[in-house]
Design a protein around this motif. Structure first.
Motif, PDB file in Angstrom:
ATOM      1  N   ILE A  89       0.853  -1.195   0.000  1.00 24.42           N
ATOM      2  CA  ILE A  89       0.000   0.000   0.000  1.00 24.42           C
ATOM      3  C   ILE A  89       0.891   1.247   0.000  1.00 24.42           C
ATOM      4  O   ILE A  89       0.640   2.204  -0.742  1.00 24.42           O
ATOM      5  CB  ILE A  89      -0.970  -0.020   1.202  1.00 24.42           C
ATOM      6  N   SER A  90       1.961   1.216   0.767  1.00 27.25           N
ATOM      7  CA  SER A  90       2.838   2.390   0.810  1.00 27.25           C
ATOM      8  C   SER A  90       3.538   2.596  -0.531  1.00 27.25           C
ATOM      9  O   SER A  90       3.847   3.709  -0.918  1.00 27.25           O
ATOM     10  CB  SER A  90       3.874   2.246   1.928  1.00 27.25           C
ATOM     11  N   LEU A  91       3.769   1.506  -1.254  1.00 25.29           N
ATOM     12  CA  LEU A  91       4.433   1.621  -2.557  1.00 25.29           C
ATOM     13  C   LEU A  91       3.473   2.048  -3.661  1.00 25.29           C
ATOM     14  O   LEU A  91       3.867   2.693  -4.630  1.00 25.29           O
ATOM     15  CB  LEU A  91       5.066   0.273  -2.943  1.00 25.29           C
ATOM     16  N   LEU A  92       2.199   1.677  -3.514  1.00 27.16           N
ATOM     17  CA  LEU A  92       1.240   1.956  -4.600  1.00 27.16           C
ATOM     18  C   LEU A  92       0.654   3.358  -4.531  1.00 27.16           C
ATOM     19  O   LEU A  92       0.083   3.840  -5.513  1.00 27.16           O
ATOM     20  CB  LEU A  92       0.079   0.951  -4.541  1.00 27.16           C
ATOM     21  N   GLY A  93       0.810   3.984  -3.365  1.00 20.14           N
ATOM     22  CA  GLY A  93       0.137   5.263  -3.128  1.00 20.14           C
ATOM     23  C   GLY A  93       0.277   6.282  -4.227  1.00 20.14           C
ATOM     24  O   GLY A  93      -0.661   7.010  -4.541  1.00 20.14           O
ATOM     25  N   THR A  94       1.443   6.338  -4.852  1.00 19.61           N
ATOM     26  CA  THR A  94       1.637   7.363  -5.875  1.00 19.61           C
ATOM     27  C   THR A  94       1.453   6.799  -7.286  1.00 19.61           C
ATOM     28  O   THR A  94       1.652   7.492  -8.264  1.00 19.61           O
ATOM     29  CB  THR A  94       3.060   7.945  -5.771  1.00 19.61           C
ATOM     30  N   ARG A  95       1.060   5.549  -7.392  1.00 17.19           N
ATOM     31  CA  ARG A  95       1.037   4.911  -8.717  1.00 17.19           C
ATOM     32  C   ARG A  95      -0.349   4.718  -9.307  1.00 17.19           C
ATOM     33  O   ARG A  95      -0.480   4.419 -10.488  1.00 17.19           O
ATOM     34  CB  ARG A  95       1.743   3.546  -8.637  1.00 17.19           C
ATOM     35  N   LEU A  96      -1.375   4.813  -8.496  1.00 19.57           N
ATOM     36  CA  LEU A  96      -2.717   4.527  -9.016  1.00 19.57           C
ATOM     37  C   LEU A  96      -3.467   5.839  -9.262  1.00 19.57           C
ATOM     38  O   LEU A  96      -3.825   6.537  -8.321  1.00 19.57           O
ATOM     39  CB  LEU A  96      -3.499   3.653  -8.031  1.00 19.57           C
ATOM     40  N   PRO A  97      -3.731   6.166 -10.524  1.00 23.40           N
ATOM     41  CA  PRO A  97      -4.378   7.441 -10.809  1.00 23.40           C
ATOM     42  C   PRO A  97      -5.802   7.542 -10.272  1.00 23.40           C
ATOM     43  O   PRO A  97      -6.232   8.600  -9.840  1.00 23.40           O
ATOM     44  CB  PRO A  97      -4.387   7.513 -12.341  1.00 23.40           C
ATOM     45  N   ARG A  98      -6.545   6.428 -10.293  1.00 21.17           N
ATOM     46  CA  ARG A  98      -7.950   6.553  -9.896  1.00 21.17           C
ATOM     47  C   ARG A  98      -8.387   5.592  -8.796  1.00 21.17           C
ATOM     48  O   ARG A  98      -9.236   5.941  -7.972  1.00 21.17           O
ATOM     49  CB  ARG A  98      -8.876   6.413 -11.111  1.00 21.17           C
ATOM     50  N   ALA A  99      -7.820   4.419  -8.746  1.00 18.16           N
ATOM     51  CA  ALA A  99      -8.346   3.414  -7.809  1.00 18.16           C
ATOM     52  C   ALA A  99      -7.997   3.762  -6.367  1.00 18.16           C
ATOM     53  O   ALA A  99      -6.870   4.151  -6.060  1.00 18.16           O
ATOM     54  CB  ALA A  99      -7.776   2.038  -8.159  1.00 18.16           C
ATOM     55  N   SER A 100      -8.985   3.617  -5.493  1.00 21.40           N
ATOM     56  CA  SER A 100      -8.714   3.773  -4.069  1.00 21.40           C
ATOM     57  C   SER A 100      -8.289   2.412  -3.506  1.00 21.40           C
ATOM     58  O   SER A 100      -8.428   1.380  -4.170  1.00 21.40           O
ATOM     59  CB  SER A 100      -9.936   4.317  -3.341  1.00 21.40           C
ATOM     60  N   ILE A 101      -7.801   2.441  -2.274  1.00 24.57           N
ATOM     61  CA  ILE A 101      -7.281   1.197  -1.675  1.00 24.57           C
ATOM     62  C   ILE A 101      -7.946   0.945  -0.331  1.00 24.57           C
ATOM     63  O   ILE A 101      -7.980   1.826   0.526  1.00 24.57           O
ATOM     64  CB  ILE A 101      -5.752   1.283  -1.456  1.00 24.57           C
ATOM     65  N   ALA A 102      -8.474  -0.272  -0.187  1.00 22.45           N
ATOM     66  CA  ALA A 102      -8.923  -0.718   1.140  1.00 22.45           C
ATOM     67  C   ALA A 102      -7.901  -1.732   1.641  1.00 22.45           C
ATOM     68  O   ALA A 102      -7.634  -2.725   0.973  1.00 22.45           O
ATOM     69  CB  ALA A 102     -10.294  -1.365   1.058  1.00 22.45           C
ATOM     70  N   ALA A 103      -7.303  -1.433   2.790  1.00 22.33           N
ATOM     71  CA  ALA A 103      -6.374  -2.387   3.387  1.00 22.33           C
ATOM     72  C   ALA A 103      -7.187  -3.506   4.028  1.00 22.33           C
ATOM     73  O   ALA A 103      -8.284  -3.276   4.533  1.00 22.33           O
ATOM     74  CB  ALA A 103      -5.530  -1.697   4.447  1.00 22.33           C
ATOM     75  N   ASN A 104      -6.648  -4.711   3.988  1.00 19.64           N
ATOM     76  CA  ASN A 104      -7.351  -5.834   4.598  1.00 19.64           C
ATOM     77  C   ASN A 104      -6.337  -6.862   5.067  1.00 19.64           C
ATOM     78  O   ASN A 104      -5.310  -7.037   4.435  1.00 19.64           O
ATOM     79  CB  ASN A 104      -8.304  -6.453   3.564  1.00 19.64           C
ATOM     80  N   THR A 105      -6.640  -7.487   6.159  1.00 17.32           N
ATOM     81  CA  THR A 105      -5.889  -8.553   6.835  1.00 17.32           C
ATOM     82  C   THR A 105      -5.095  -8.032   8.025  1.00 17.32           C
ATOM     83  O   THR A 105      -4.284  -7.114   7.897  1.00 17.32           O
ATOM     84  CB  THR A 105      -4.937  -9.324   5.880  1.00 17.32           C
ATOM     85  N   GLY A 106      -5.377  -8.656   9.156  1.00 17.76           N
ATOM     86  CA  GLY A 106      -4.509  -8.513  10.320  1.00 17.76           C
ATOM     87  C   GLY A 106      -4.906  -7.463  11.340  1.00 17.76           C
ATOM     88  O   GLY A 106      -4.190  -7.283  12.317  1.00 17.76           O
ATOM     89  N   VAL A 107      -6.044  -6.772  11.143  1.00 12.89           N
ATOM     90  CA  VAL A 107      -6.397  -5.756  12.142  1.00 12.89           C
ATOM     91  C   VAL A 107      -6.896  -6.442  13.408  1.00 12.89           C
ATOM     92  O   VAL A 107      -7.823  -7.239  13.376  1.00 12.89           O
ATOM     93  CB  VAL A 107      -7.494  -4.801  11.610  1.00 12.89           C
ATOM     94  N   ASP A 108      -6.257  -6.115  14.519  1.00 18.39           N
ATOM     95  CA  ASP A 108      -6.720  -6.593  15.818  1.00 18.39           C
ATOM     96  C   ASP A 108      -6.972  -5.406  16.733  1.00 18.39           C
ATOM     97  O   ASP A 108      -7.965  -5.346  17.434  1.00 18.39           O
ATOM     98  CB  ASP A 108      -5.683  -7.535  16.436  1.00 18.39           C
ATOM     99  N   LYS A 109      -6.060  -4.454  16.688  1.00 22.29           N
ATOM    100  CA  LYS A 109      -6.198  -3.241  17.519  1.00 22.29           C
ATOM    101  C   LYS A 109      -6.259  -2.030  16.595  1.00 22.29           C
ATOM    102  O   LYS A 109      -6.053  -2.145  15.384  1.00 22.29           O
ATOM    103  CB  LYS A 109      -4.991  -3.122  18.454  1.00 22.29           C
ATOM    104  N   VAL A 110      -6.447  -0.863  17.203  1.00 19.44           N
ATOM    105  CA  VAL A 110      -6.504   0.357  16.401  1.00 19.44           C
ATOM    106  C   VAL A 110      -5.157   0.633  15.736  1.00 19.44           C
ATOM    107  O   VAL A 110      -5.091   1.259  14.672  1.00 19.44           O
ATOM    108  CB  VAL A 110      -6.961   1.554  17.267  1.00 19.44           C
ATOM    109  N   ASP A 111      -4.089   0.148  16.338  1.00 24.71           N
ATOM    110  CA  ASP A 111      -2.740   0.387  15.781  1.00 24.71           C
ATOM    111  C   ASP A 111      -2.660  -0.026  14.315  1.00 24.71           C
ATOM    112  O   ASP A 111      -2.080   0.677  13.492  1.00 24.71           O
ATOM    113  CB  ASP A 111      -1.685  -0.413  16.561  1.00 24.71           C
ATOM    114  N   GLU A 112      -3.230  -1.191  14.004  1.00 24.67           N
ATOM    115  CA  GLU A 112      -3.139  -1.677  12.624  1.00 24.67           C
ATOM    116  C   GLU A 112      -3.925  -0.758  11.685  1.00 24.67           C
ATOM    117  O   GLU A 112      -3.504  -0.492  10.561  1.00 24.67           O
ATOM    118  CB  GLU A 112      -3.661  -3.116  12.517  1.00 24.67           C
TER     119      GLU A 112
END
Ligand SMILES: Cc1cc2nc3c(=O)[nH]c(=O)nc-3n(C[C@H](O)[C@H](O)[C@H](O)COP(=O)(O)O)c2cc1C
Length: 332
Positions: free
Chosen positions: A231-254
């Motif tokens: 996600i950190s690498l793609l941030g500047t590469r996708l002109p239109r698509a948004s990103i939903a992160a998924n996998t591994g959230v247990d606490k607010v930290d993630e």
């Protein structure tokens, strides 16, 4: 505090979406997720094999995954619950849209191109807010060539895009080569968003019975790292698509880490299955507290703060890898 964000072009009241799971399989569950604060819900996937069983359609296997489709049909577990068919799924979409104010995202897992397209059209007609294509294929067939899975996935997104105006998300596992270029091609093919990442089903062997163990394990927080990286690498590469992160959230930290890396929204399933949908309230309150303490006035203020610049990223990651290895201080 302004927790709002947007995903797939849909405005969301906060960044936390209930990912596909049994929790959103019925209207009561969907209402409860909304009441507890979910910004959107993804319904459990509708599998093409489910439809074929139900409709007894003899589809011609001329399309994506053609070689594997007949087998998947026969391996698919019998669906004993009559409410689990396509009609019930489409009905759930319509009832959920009428009952809740948050976006209702349908999830589709096809195995033939015609199956994906026909069902996507029906999902649009049923009134879903968006469609998530749950692309899940272990391309292990002997006829699969290098590059086939990527090319087929891009062709699939183009084909579905051509048939529906609904916002389109693509949910992927991380094990594709040149993932950055692949993600750009999906953006170019018409994907409005990527869900990064799906968890690849990984069976185990039970040493007592010497049988394969196919149970689904819930995720752990250390599984966020691959998603964070991409996600950190793609941030500047996708002109239109948004990103939903998924996998591994247990606490607010993630959740915070995913947002800092550049996610527009964060999907959660395991933590809600473990602690119940009410836990959404805790996660959202803790997100607000963290933003306040750090002096941020909104979720937008932290979105992408830690993303990498595409230029030079590969060299930087290599450097980070080497320094990580060299600086390891193990316990002896
Ligand atoms: C019991 C269970 C059922 C799931 N069903 C689906 C599904 O139907 N479709 C899908 O795309 N993902 C499904 N998932 C995957 C989740 O939506 C999610 O992508 C994955 O669990 C990673 O998120 P998490 O770490 O928050 O659990 C399921 C996960 C679990 C644990």
């Amino acid at each position: 505090m302004d927790l709002s964000t947007s995903y797939l072009g849909l405005p969301l009241r906060n960044p936390v979406i209930a990912s596909a799971s049994p929790l959103s399989a019925d209207l009561g569950g969907i209402r409860r997720l909304e009441d507890c604060g979910a910004a959107a819900v993804v319904l459990p996937s509708l599998f093409e094999e489910q439809l074929r069983r139900e409709q007894a359609l003899a589809e011609r296997m001329i399309d994506i995954g053609a070689d594997s489709s007949p087998e998947t049909g026969s391996y698919f577990p019998a669906v004993s619950d009559p409410r689990s068919g396509a009609a019930a799924y489409l009905d759930l979409i319509a009832r959920a849209r009428a009952a809740v104010d948050i976006p209702v995202i349908a999830s589709l897992n096809g195995s033939t191109l015609s199956g994906w397209i026909d069902t996507a059209t029906q999902i649009e007609q049923a009134g879903a807010s968006a469609i998530e294509l749950n692309i899940y294929r272990i391309a292990s067939g002997p006829t699969v060539k290098i590059g086939d899975p990527v090319a087929e996935c891009i062709a699939l997104v183009k084909a579905v895009r051509a048939k529906t105006r609904l916002p389109l998300a693509v949910k992927l596992h991380p094990y594709y080569s040149a993932f950055g270029a692949f993600a750009e091609s999906l953006d170019d093919a018409g994907a409005d968003g990527l869900v990064l990442f799906n968890r690849l089903y990984q069976p185990d062997i039970d040493l007592a019975s010497l049988c394969w163990n196919n149970d689904i394990t819930l995720s752990a927080p250390n599984e966020i790292r691959l998603g964070l990286l991409w996600i950190s690498l793609l941030g500047t590469r996708l002109p239109r698509a948004s990103i939903a992160a998924n996998t591994g959230v247990d606490k607010v930290d993630e959740i915070i880490k995913y947002l800092l890396a550049g996610a527009d929204a964060v999907m959660v399933a395991s933590v809600l299955l473990r602690k119940g949908p009410e836990h959404l309230k805790t996660l959202l309150a803790e997100l607000e507290t963290w933003l306040n303490r750090r002096g941020f006035g909104s979720v937008s203020a932290i979105k992408g703060l830690m993303k990498h610049q595409a230029a030079g990223a590969e060299a930087q990651e290599r450097g980070d890898y080497i320094s990580g290895l060299l600086s390891y201080r193990g316990k002896r």
